[in-house]
Design an enzyme around this catalytic site. Sequence first.
Site: not given
Length: 387
Positions: A60, A74, A342
């Site tokens: 991450d 977007s 999570d």
Amino acid sequence: MTAFHKVIATCSVRTAMASDEPKAKKLKLSEDEKTESPSKKAAVKLRPNLLFGMGNPLLDISAVVDKDFLDKYSLKPNDQILAEDKHKALFDELVKKFKVEYHAGGATQNSIKIAQWMIQEPHSVGTFFGCIGKDKFGEILKQKAEEAHVDAHYYEQDEEPTGTCAACITGDNRSLVANLAAANCYKKDKHLDLDENWELVEKAKVYYIAGFFLTVSLESILKVAKHASEKNKLFCMNLSAPFICQFFKDNLMQVMPYIDVLFGNETEASAFAKEQDFETKDIKEIAKKAQALPKVNAKRQRIVVFTQGKDETIMALSDKIETFPVLKIDPKDIVDTNGAGDAFVGGFLSGLVQEKPLEQCVRAAHYSANVIIRRAGCTFPEKPDFK
């Protein structure tokens, strides 16, 4: 993600009526356990490899960004998508323009890591399978898994680099853009089918796979799901993201008959209901309809758990709906909601593995999520303070 519940009927549940007050029920983990009164039954003896997870291991890359950055690529403020060509420059720009932090991630790996943290001892109760590259990021993931006392067995290949996930944070929202890379290269015949690896699958009694893995290896998921069903073990899955419900719904519905515990949040639940023509937007009704979908193992009734952010968690079991308030938190104490779902699942799994009453599984789930959102990434203090 969400909050949890009490228990279930049929062979998946044990009832105890030692007093006039009904006791919380528990889920049996497999067919070879005797049904004893919970008041007499000793605590479950934990051992390595009781909990099995399989998914996309990712590194991450988290940063607080601005609306202009989201608009440029977007991105919705609160979403999970797979990277497309138009997102290729996003990862470099994120690192150059904002202050980033690196954390070992991937939804399933996070949940197994959190479950192990909640359990503490013994180490390696949680097993994890996934695919990484033979590179620096892959080495970081291996090191992080070892530090978390998770028994990770990665399929390592050199065709693709280790996967990454950009977590673009605005306020208490996070937009996730995953570049699966190596994670997308998991091969059943090259890893899951190997005798030494399948033995680890057989040792488990609780299984968890996030819906994201439906984009990678449906055949691997089905092999594990069918094993769990045949042995009357617990198979858990997560809707994970609206795009899974929309664009991978055929894969999802092939696995659905084997799912004993289905997780999701309100956005995912709504997308699932729309794709399944449930003709309702009521989250409780959606949970009931998902709970009633066809199931192979009739010994267990499905449990559906939908979280709703700061609002109550909904659980459907049998013909019953239960709700659980989440732990209150001052908005100023929220650092990063990336990983909250999570963590919720991880806390819940830690209770399931120990055969805790389902209401305690929910408490553990809420506690874990509450800890994680106070910190950057899916990280945690050395030990939990959970009673």
